[in-house]
Design a protein around this motif. Sequence first.
Motif, PDB file in Angstrom:
ATOM      1  N   ILE A  72     -27.624 -30.628  -5.365  1.00 50.76           N
ATOM      2  CA  ILE A  72     -26.664 -29.545  -5.587  1.00 50.76           C
ATOM      3  C   ILE A  72     -25.256 -30.128  -5.683  1.00 50.76           C
ATOM      4  N   ASP A  73     -24.324 -29.302  -6.150  1.00 48.02           N
ATOM      5  CA  ASP A  73     -22.932 -29.733  -6.287  1.00 48.02           C
ATOM      6  C   ASP A  73     -22.102 -29.425  -5.049  1.00 48.02           C
ATOM      7  N   MET A  74     -22.503 -28.388  -4.310  1.00 47.53           N
ATOM      8  CA  MET A  74     -21.721 -27.965  -3.146  1.00 47.53           C
ATOM      9  C   MET A  74     -22.643 -27.370  -2.088  1.00 47.53           C
ATOM     10  N   ALA A  75     -22.432 -27.784  -0.840  1.00 47.33           N
ATOM     11  CA  ALA A  75     -23.141 -27.173   0.283  1.00 47.33           C
ATOM     12  C   ALA A  75     -22.203 -26.194   0.973  1.00 47.33           C
ATOM     13  N   VAL A  76     -22.764 -25.101   1.475  1.00 46.78           N
ATOM     14  CA  VAL A  76     -21.975 -24.160   2.273  1.00 46.78           C
ATOM     15  C   VAL A  76     -22.596 -24.101   3.660  1.00 46.78           C
ATOM     16  N   SER A  77     -21.743 -24.095   4.682  1.00 44.50           N
ATOM     17  CA  SER A  77     -22.242 -24.193   6.050  1.00 44.50           C
ATOM     18  C   SER A  77     -21.477 -23.269   6.985  1.00 44.50           C
ATOM     19  N   SER A  78     -22.218 -22.587   7.855  1.00 44.84           N
ATOM     20  CA  SER A  78     -21.596 -21.706   8.845  1.00 44.84           C
ATOM     21  C   SER A  78     -21.373 -22.430  10.168  1.00 44.84           C
ATOM     22  N   ARG A  79     -21.445 -23.740  10.137  1.00 46.42           N
ATOM     23  CA  ARG A  79     -21.092 -24.572  11.293  1.00 46.42           C
ATOM     24  C   ARG A  79     -20.488 -25.869  10.776  1.00 46.42           C
ATOM     25  N   ASP A  80     -19.845 -26.598  11.667  1.00 47.55           N
ATOM     26  CA  ASP A  80     -19.271 -27.877  11.280  1.00 47.55           C
ATOM     27  C   ASP A  80     -20.377 -28.923  11.159  1.00 47.55           C
ATOM     28  N   LEU A  81     -20.079 -30.003  10.459  1.00 47.15           N
ATOM     29  CA  LEU A  81     -21.014 -31.121  10.375  1.00 47.15           C
ATOM     30  C   LEU A  81     -21.131 -31.806  11.730  1.00 47.15           C
ATOM     31  N   ASN A  82     -22.347 -32.220  12.093  1.00 49.03           N
ATOM     32  CA  ASN A  82     -22.446 -33.090  13.257  1.00 49.03           C
ATOM     33  C   ASN A  82     -22.226 -34.533  12.795  1.00 49.03           C
ATOM     34  N   GLN A  83     -22.098 -35.446  13.731  1.00 50.20           N
ATOM     35  CA  GLN A  83     -21.711 -36.815  13.384  1.00 50.20           C
ATOM     36  C   GLN A  83     -22.736 -37.501  12.493  1.00 50.20           C
ATOM     37  N   ALA A  84     -24.023 -37.274  12.770  1.00 47.87           N
ATOM     38  CA  ALA A  84     -25.074 -37.910  11.966  1.00 47.87           C
ATOM     39  C   ALA A  84     -25.020 -37.425  10.518  1.00 47.87           C
ATOM     40  N   GLU A  85     -24.817 -36.123  10.327  1.00 50.99           N
ATOM     41  CA  GLU A  85     -24.715 -35.565   8.973  1.00 50.99           C
ATOM     42  C   GLU A  85     -23.498 -36.128   8.247  1.00 50.99           C
ATOM     43  N   PHE A  86     -22.385 -36.206   8.959  1.00 51.23           N
ATOM     44  CA  PHE A  86     -21.156 -36.736   8.371  1.00 51.23           C
ATOM     45  C   PHE A  86     -21.357 -38.179   7.908  1.00 51.23           C
ATOM     46  N   ASP A  87     -21.969 -38.991   8.759  1.00 51.86           N
ATOM     47  CA  ASP A  87     -22.192 -40.404   8.427  1.00 51.86           C
ATOM     48  C   ASP A  87     -23.136 -40.553   7.235  1.00 51.86           C
ATOM     49  N   ASP A  88     -24.211 -39.756   7.202  1.00 50.72           N
ATOM     50  CA  ASP A  88     -25.176 -39.833   6.102  1.00 50.72           C
ATOM     51  C   ASP A  88     -24.544 -39.429   4.773  1.00 50.72           C
ATOM     52  N   LEU A  89     -23.733 -38.377   4.791  1.00 54.37           N
ATOM     53  CA  LEU A  89     -23.090 -37.917   3.565  1.00 54.37           C
ATOM     54  C   LEU A  89     -22.064 -38.924   3.055  1.00 54.37           C
ATOM     55  N   ARG A  90     -21.346 -39.549   3.960  1.00 52.39           N
ATOM     56  CA  ARG A  90     -20.337 -40.525   3.561  1.00 52.39           C
ATOM     57  C   ARG A  90     -20.961 -41.727   2.855  1.00 52.39           C
ATOM     58  N   LYS A  91     -22.217 -42.015   3.169  1.00 49.73           N
ATOM     59  CA  LYS A  91     -22.910 -43.135   2.525  1.00 49.73           C
ATOM     60  C   LYS A  91     -23.185 -42.864   1.049  1.00 49.73           C
ATOM     61  N   GLU A 296     -10.114 -17.552  17.567  1.00 58.32           N
ATOM     62  CA  GLU A 296     -10.840 -18.349  18.548  1.00 58.32           C
ATOM     63  C   GLU A 296     -12.191 -18.752  17.973  1.00 58.32           C
ATOM     64  N   VAL A 297     -12.239 -19.954  17.445  1.00 59.03           N
ATOM     65  CA  VAL A 297     -13.481 -20.490  16.903  1.00 59.03           C
ATOM     66  C   VAL A 297     -13.676 -21.887  17.452  1.00 59.03           C
ATOM     67  N   SER A 298     -14.895 -22.377  17.361  1.00 59.52           N
ATOM     68  CA  SER A 298     -15.180 -23.743  17.790  1.00 59.52           C
ATOM     69  C   SER A 298     -15.560 -24.569  16.582  1.00 59.52           C
ATOM     70  N   ALA A 299     -14.871 -25.684  16.385  1.00 55.32           N
ATOM     71  CA  ALA A 299     -15.194 -26.580  15.278  1.00 55.32           C
ATOM     72  C   ALA A 299     -15.711 -27.913  15.808  1.00 55.32           C
ATOM     73  N   GLU A 300     -16.171 -27.919  17.054  1.00 53.89           N
ATOM     74  CA  GLU A 300     -16.658 -29.160  17.643  1.00 53.89           C
ATOM     75  C   GLU A 300     -17.995 -29.549  17.023  1.00 53.89           C
ATOM     76  N   PRO A 301     -18.203 -30.856  16.753  1.00 51.30           N
ATOM     77  CA  PRO A 301     -19.510 -31.294  16.257  1.00 51.30           C
ATOM     78  C   PRO A 301     -20.607 -30.949  17.256  1.00 51.30           C
ATOM     79  N   VAL A 302     -21.776 -30.610  16.755  1.00 52.29           N
ATOM     80  CA  VAL A 302     -22.913 -30.294  17.623  1.00 52.29           C
ATOM     81  C   VAL A 302     -23.470 -31.591  18.181  1.00 52.29           C
ATOM     82  N   LYS A 303     -23.603 -31.641  19.467  1.00 55.50           N
ATOM     83  CA  LYS A 303     -24.113 -32.864  20.107  1.00 55.50           C
ATOM     84  C   LYS A 303     -25.634 -32.898  20.051  1.00 55.50           C
TER      85      LYS A 303
END
Length: 303
Positions: A72-91, A296-303
């Motif tokens: 796909i060209d764009m993902a939409v997400s109702s939560r922030d990326l967790n660290q593993a997802e961020f690292d995989d996408l950056r690759k 008041e929202v939380s944008a913390e990565p999911v542990k």
Amino acid sequence: MKNLSLLFYILITINFVACKDKQTLKVAGSETMNSMMRYLGAEYEKVNSNVRVTVEGGGSESGIDRLRKGEIDMAVSSRDLNQAEFDDLRKTGNLEKVRLAYDGVALVVNPKNSVSKLDLIQTSDIFSGKIKNWKEVGGADAPISIVIRNDKSGTQDYFQNHILRRKDLGLNEFNEYKANVFSKDAKIVKDNSEMSKFIQENSNSIGYMGMGTAIVENKDKLKALDYARTKKDPYVSPSVRNVYDRKYKLARELFIIYKTDQGDKIDAFVTFLTSEQGQVAVLQSGYLRASLPEVEVSAEPVK
């Protein structure tokens, strides 16, 4: 007759060529954002006739995974990326994550249900299975039927941490209840359409979904409950105004995620989405624009 046939052939040919030359922009992910993205896609097509925007659900995790795979060209997400997802996408390329909107999470029941409000602890106890009968929260003497989303859902992830595990009541409560799990009797569904259908067909059921989906797409089909964090707080209905005024406390950010090396096709769409015209369309679809201050929202990565 020949002239009419020739004219018909020319019109068909022009239409075929026009469709063939259209660029397709594929968006997928969060079920919460599905109706909003369909509306935004249609609005974008009005000003960019050479682009066709397709929108699919599947859940936030699914959209992120499909973006990583290049499907796909764009993902939409109702939560922030967790660290593993961020690292995989950056690759896989240069990554951009943009806050597109805000949304509330609504507790939804069958319109026949007499219960009109719940606080956080009651909600947590219902979904963990501790509270099993509606009479325990002021309703009829009837067993509670719970319906939840699968683990690919960003809304499920948010609900599990902030409500079921009581993160919104502070770190001490969260540490005490972080092992909380959904009731083993909960019915699991893949998307909001299945959840809505189940609740409409089961008068004693309860579920949750994005506020925009609940009060716009399912207006008159489901009843959204008033909500308070504690019994001492005022019970507030889920609405754009109440989230904007910071009165309705179940609110979170909604994101678009894409790779920046896809050229003008994706750049032009992102420019539209974040423009005044695009953000007005966000409001028109029942969500809150990204410029909403200090919600008041939380944008913390999911542990």
